[in-house]
Design an enzyme around this catalytic site. Structure first.
Site, PDB file in Angstrom:
ATOM      1  N   ARG A 159      -1.096   0.307  11.276  1.00  0.00           N
ATOM      2  CA  ARG A 159      -1.929   0.889  10.215  1.00  0.00           C
ATOM      3  C   ARG A 159      -3.396   0.553  10.476  1.00  0.00           C
ATOM      4  NH1 ARG A 159       2.279   2.699   9.685  1.00  0.00           N
ATOM      5  NH2 ARG A 159       3.577   2.981   7.833  1.00  0.00           N
ATOM      6  N   VAL A 202       5.981   2.876  -1.122  1.00  0.00           N
ATOM      7  CA  VAL A 202       6.344   3.552  -2.374  1.00  0.00           C
ATOM      8  C   VAL A 202       7.047   4.850  -1.999  1.00  0.00           C
ATOM      9  CG1 VAL A 202       5.492   4.425  -4.580  1.00  0.00           C
ATOM     10  CG2 VAL A 202       4.222   2.624  -3.371  1.00  0.00           C
ATOM     11  N   ASP A 210      -6.501  17.694  -7.802  1.00  0.00           N
ATOM     12  CA  ASP A 210      -5.973  17.608  -6.439  1.00  0.00           C
ATOM     13  C   ASP A 210      -6.672  18.668  -5.599  1.00  0.00           C
ATOM     14  OD1 ASP A 210      -3.155  16.156  -5.331  1.00  0.00           O
ATOM     15  OD2 ASP A 210      -3.883  17.824  -4.101  1.00  0.00           O
ATOM     16  N   ASP A 221     -11.679  18.572  -4.300  1.00  0.00           N
ATOM     17  CA  ASP A 221     -11.650  17.905  -2.996  1.00  0.00           C
ATOM     18  C   ASP A 221     -12.600  16.719  -3.096  1.00  0.00           C
ATOM     19  OD1 ASP A 221     -11.967  17.031  -0.409  1.00  0.00           O
ATOM     20  OD2 ASP A 221     -12.396  19.021   0.432  1.00  0.00           O
ATOM     21  N   TYR A 240      -5.916   3.303   8.838  1.00  0.00           N
ATOM     22  CA  TYR A 240      -5.599   3.393   7.399  1.00  0.00           C
ATOM     23  C   TYR A 240      -5.857   2.051   6.718  1.00  0.00           C
ATOM     24  CZ  TYR A 240      -2.474   3.970   3.296  1.00  0.00           C
ATOM     25  OH  TYR A 240      -1.931   4.032   2.029  1.00  0.00           O
ATOM     26  N   THR A 294       7.519   8.233  -1.982  1.00  0.00           N
ATOM     27  CA  THR A 294       6.820   9.464  -2.377  1.00  0.00           C
ATOM     28  C   THR A 294       6.864  10.437  -1.191  1.00  0.00           C
ATOM     29  OG1 THR A 294       4.665   8.889  -1.473  1.00  0.00           O
ATOM     30  CG2 THR A 294       5.122   8.097  -3.700  1.00  0.00           C
ATOM     31  N   PRO A 295       6.437  11.686  -1.380  1.00  0.00           N
ATOM     32  CA  PRO A 295       6.407  12.642  -0.267  1.00  0.00           C
ATOM     33  C   PRO A 295       5.522  12.173   0.896  1.00  0.00           C
ATOM     34  CG  PRO A 295       6.133  13.772  -2.358  1.00  0.00           C
ATOM     35  CD  PRO A 295       6.106  12.302  -2.665  1.00  0.00           C
ATOM     36  N   GLY A 313       3.004  11.972  -5.138  1.00  0.00           N
ATOM     37  CA  GLY A 313       4.060  11.163  -5.754  1.00  0.00           C
ATOM     38  C   GLY A 313       3.528  10.200  -6.798  1.00  0.00           C
ATOM     39  N   LYS A 339      -8.387   0.999   3.636  1.00  0.00           N
ATOM     40  CA  LYS A 339      -7.915   0.446   2.361  1.00  0.00           C
ATOM     41  C   LYS A 339      -8.546  -0.923   2.095  1.00  0.00           C
ATOM     42  CE  LYS A 339      -5.285   3.822   0.956  1.00  0.00           C
ATOM     43  NZ  LYS A 339      -5.432   4.496  -0.334  1.00  0.00           N
TER      44      LYS A 339
HETATM   45  N1  LIG Z   1       3.465   5.980  -0.697  1.00  0.00           N
HETATM   46  C1  LIG Z   1       3.193   4.751  -0.278  1.00  0.00           C
HETATM   47  O1  LIG Z   1       4.012   4.062   0.356  1.00  0.00           O
HETATM   48  C2  LIG Z   1       1.860   4.133  -0.604  1.00  0.00           C
HETATM   49  C3  LIG Z   1       1.725   2.740  -0.435  1.00  0.00           C
HETATM   50  C4  LIG Z   1       0.511   2.130  -0.738  1.00  0.00           C
HETATM   51  C5  LIG Z   1      -0.546   2.897  -1.186  1.00  0.00           C
HETATM   52  N2  LIG Z   1      -0.398   4.234  -1.329  1.00  0.00           N
HETATM   53  C6  LIG Z   1      -1.556   4.972  -1.794  1.00  0.00           C
HETATM   54  O2  LIG Z   1      -1.237   5.610  -3.015  1.00  0.00           O
HETATM   55  C7  LIG Z   1      -2.008   6.812  -3.130  1.00  0.00           C
HETATM   56  C8  LIG Z   1      -1.097   7.987  -3.427  1.00  0.00           C
HETATM   57  O3  LIG Z   1      -0.118   8.058  -2.405  1.00  0.00           O
HETATM   58  P1  LIG Z   1       1.173   8.993  -2.527  1.00  0.00           P
HETATM   59  O4  LIG Z   1       2.245   8.264  -1.800  1.00  0.00           O
HETATM   60  O5  LIG Z   1       1.389   9.442  -3.910  1.00  0.00           O
HETATM   61  O6  LIG Z   1       0.682  10.205  -1.598  1.00  0.00           O
HETATM   62  P2  LIG Z   1       0.992  11.788  -1.651  1.00  0.00           P
HETATM   63  O7  LIG Z   1       0.794  12.283  -0.259  1.00  0.00           O
HETATM   64  O8  LIG Z   1       2.298  12.039  -2.322  1.00  0.00           O
HETATM   65  O9  LIG Z   1      -0.194  12.317  -2.562  1.00  0.00           O
HETATM   66  C9  LIG Z   1      -1.522  12.311  -2.137  1.00  0.00           C
HETATM   67  C10 LIG Z   1      -2.226  13.470  -2.816  1.00  0.00           C
HETATM   68  O10 LIG Z   1      -3.612  13.402  -2.453  1.00  0.00           O
HETATM   69  C11 LIG Z   1      -4.072  14.728  -2.271  1.00  0.00           C
HETATM   70  N3  LIG Z   1      -5.263  14.726  -1.418  1.00  0.00           N
HETATM   71  C12 LIG Z   1      -5.333  14.457  -0.096  1.00  0.00           C
HETATM   72  N4  LIG Z   1      -6.598  14.595   0.333  1.00  0.00           N
HETATM   73  C13 LIG Z   1      -7.349  14.948  -0.758  1.00  0.00           C
HETATM   74  C14 LIG Z   1      -8.714  15.246  -0.965  1.00  0.00           C
HETATM   75  N5  LIG Z   1      -9.582  15.253   0.043  1.00  0.00           N
HETATM   76  N6  LIG Z   1      -9.136  15.544  -2.210  1.00  0.00           N
HETATM   77  C15 LIG Z   1      -8.250  15.567  -3.239  1.00  0.00           C
HETATM   78  N7  LIG Z   1      -6.931  15.325  -3.107  1.00  0.00           N
HETATM   79  C16 LIG Z   1      -6.493  15.025  -1.875  1.00  0.00           C
HETATM   80  C17 LIG Z   1      -2.898  15.462  -1.625  1.00  0.00           C
HETATM   81  O11 LIG Z   1      -3.015  16.869  -1.808  1.00  0.00           O
HETATM   82  C18 LIG Z   1      -1.704  14.837  -2.353  1.00  0.00           C
HETATM   83  O12 LIG Z   1      -1.328  15.607  -3.483  1.00  0.00           O
HETATM   84  C19 LIG Z   1      -2.786   6.922  -1.825  1.00  0.00           C
HETATM   85  O13 LIG Z   1      -4.059   6.354  -2.019  1.00  0.00           O
HETATM   86  C20 LIG Z   1      -1.991   6.071  -0.852  1.00  0.00           C
HETATM   87  O14 LIG Z   1      -2.796   5.574   0.201  1.00  0.00           O
HETATM   88  C21 LIG Z   1       0.787   4.869  -1.059  1.00  0.00           C
END
Ligand SMILES: NC(=O)c1ccc[n+]([C@@H]2O[C@H](COP(=O)([O-])OP(=O)(O)OC[C@H]3O[C@@H](n4cnc5c(N)ncnc54)[C@H](O)[C@@H]3O)[C@@H](O)[C@H]2O)c1
Length: 259
Positions: free
Chosen positions: A149, A185, A36, A60, A152, A187-188, A16, A156
């Site tokens: 959390r 946020v 990704d 990865d 996690y 997102t998926p 996302g 972080k």
């Molecule tokens: N969504 C939230 O509420 C939120 C809040 C705070 C922080 N974040 C952070 O924002 C970032 C993105 O989150 P998002 O909500 O877009 O998540 P998401 O799940 O939509 O996307 C994460 C992506 O990371 C990829 N991924 C996972 N492991 C991997 C690896 N080993 N190597 C390469 N790619 C890998 C997945 O394939 C996926 O496409 C993350 O760091 C998350 O911790 C998200």
């Protein structure tokens, strides 16, 4: 455009925030290497966004050999990066007594070790070319104890301190490093962990997560991407070693007026 002349590598770009960030960076004139774990998901996500400034690559972030190979191939293709956005992450839900050693191992391996190896893989090239910018996607959970959390949040918090550490140690080599600490946020990521952990309560939990922000809704991925553009553009040249919170007021103070 705010990112003219920047060549940015984004991890987790099929997700996302990563995909929103990639699209906004492209619109601001950057070349983007969108990476990704899941190349097919990347190709689907960007099927309608093909442009010669977008380069899709499988990566990865837990695999140091793959990181080194990507660095070498980008240099050979004349795409040396000057902005690195470490956005990919894994999430585990639960308090201390719910956390298994495997939960801790996963967030350590992906979030901490992966982020460290990405910086180790790409920063030497940036330094050799005179400098660059690093943006790490931390989380509000890294600076503010969020319910359930434990693993996690610890990973972080480590990213926040790795960011500050890099900022201090490499500023003289032209590197600056900052991180973003977002609350919820949309997102998926959210629906996938709700489905995994609370399959019978996805909608009510989604609603509760929206209300967690005093503004009454989740942050959008585009709103995080806007902050990311600022932190990767020249206009933030004097911003270094900082954790930027975007939380709709969660950490500002009181939630409701006292009566
Ligand atoms: N969504 C939230 O509420 C939120 C809040 C705070 C922080 N974040 C952070 O924002 C970032 C993105 O989150 P998002 O909500 O877009 O998540 P998401 O799940 O939509 O996307 C994460 C992506 O990371 C990829 N991924 C996972 N492991 C991997 C690896 N080993 N190597 C390469 N790619 C890998 C997945 O394939 C996926 O496409 C993350 O760091 C998350 O911790 C998200």
């Amino acid at each position: 455009m705010r990112l003219n002349g920047k060549t940015c590598l984004v991890t987790g770009a099929a997700g996302g925030i990563g995909s929103a960030l990639t699209k906004l960076f492209l619109s601001q004139g950057a070349q983007v290497i969108a990476t990704d774990l899941d190349l097919a998901a990347l190709e689907t996500k960007f099927a309608d966004a093909k442009t010669d400034t977008l380069h899709l690559r499988a990566l990865d972030i837990t695999d140091p050999t793959a990181i080194a190979a990507l660095n070498d191939s980008l240099e050979a293709e004349n795409l040396p990066i000057n902005v690195l956005v470490n956005n990919a992450a894994a999430i585990r839900i639960g308090a201390l007594l719910d956390a298994s050693p495997e939960d801790l191992d996963l967030v350590y391996r992906v979030n901490m070790r992966g982020t460290m190896m990405m910086m180790q893989g790409f920063m030497p090239g940036m330094i050799a070319r005179g400098g660059g910018t690093i943006l790490n996607m931390a989380s509000l959970a890294g600076v503010h104890a969020m319910y359930e959390r434990f693993a996690y949040g610890a990973s972080k918090a480590a990213i926040v301190m790795m960011t500050r550490s890099v900022a201090v140690d490499y500023v003289a080599k032209g590197i600056r490093a900052n991180c973003i600490c977002a609350a919820r946020v949309e997102t998926p990521f959210i629906r996938s962990y709700l489905t995994e952990y609370y399959p019978d309560e996805v909608e009510e939990r989604f609603e509760a997560l929206s209300k967690y922000q005093p503004t009454g809704r989740m942050i959008t991925a585009d709103e995080v991407a806007q902050m990311a553009v600022y932190l990767c553009a020249e206009e933030s040249a004097m911003v270094n070693g900082q954790a930027f919170t975007i939380d709709g007021g969660v950490t500002a103070g009181d939630r409701a007026p006292a009566t």
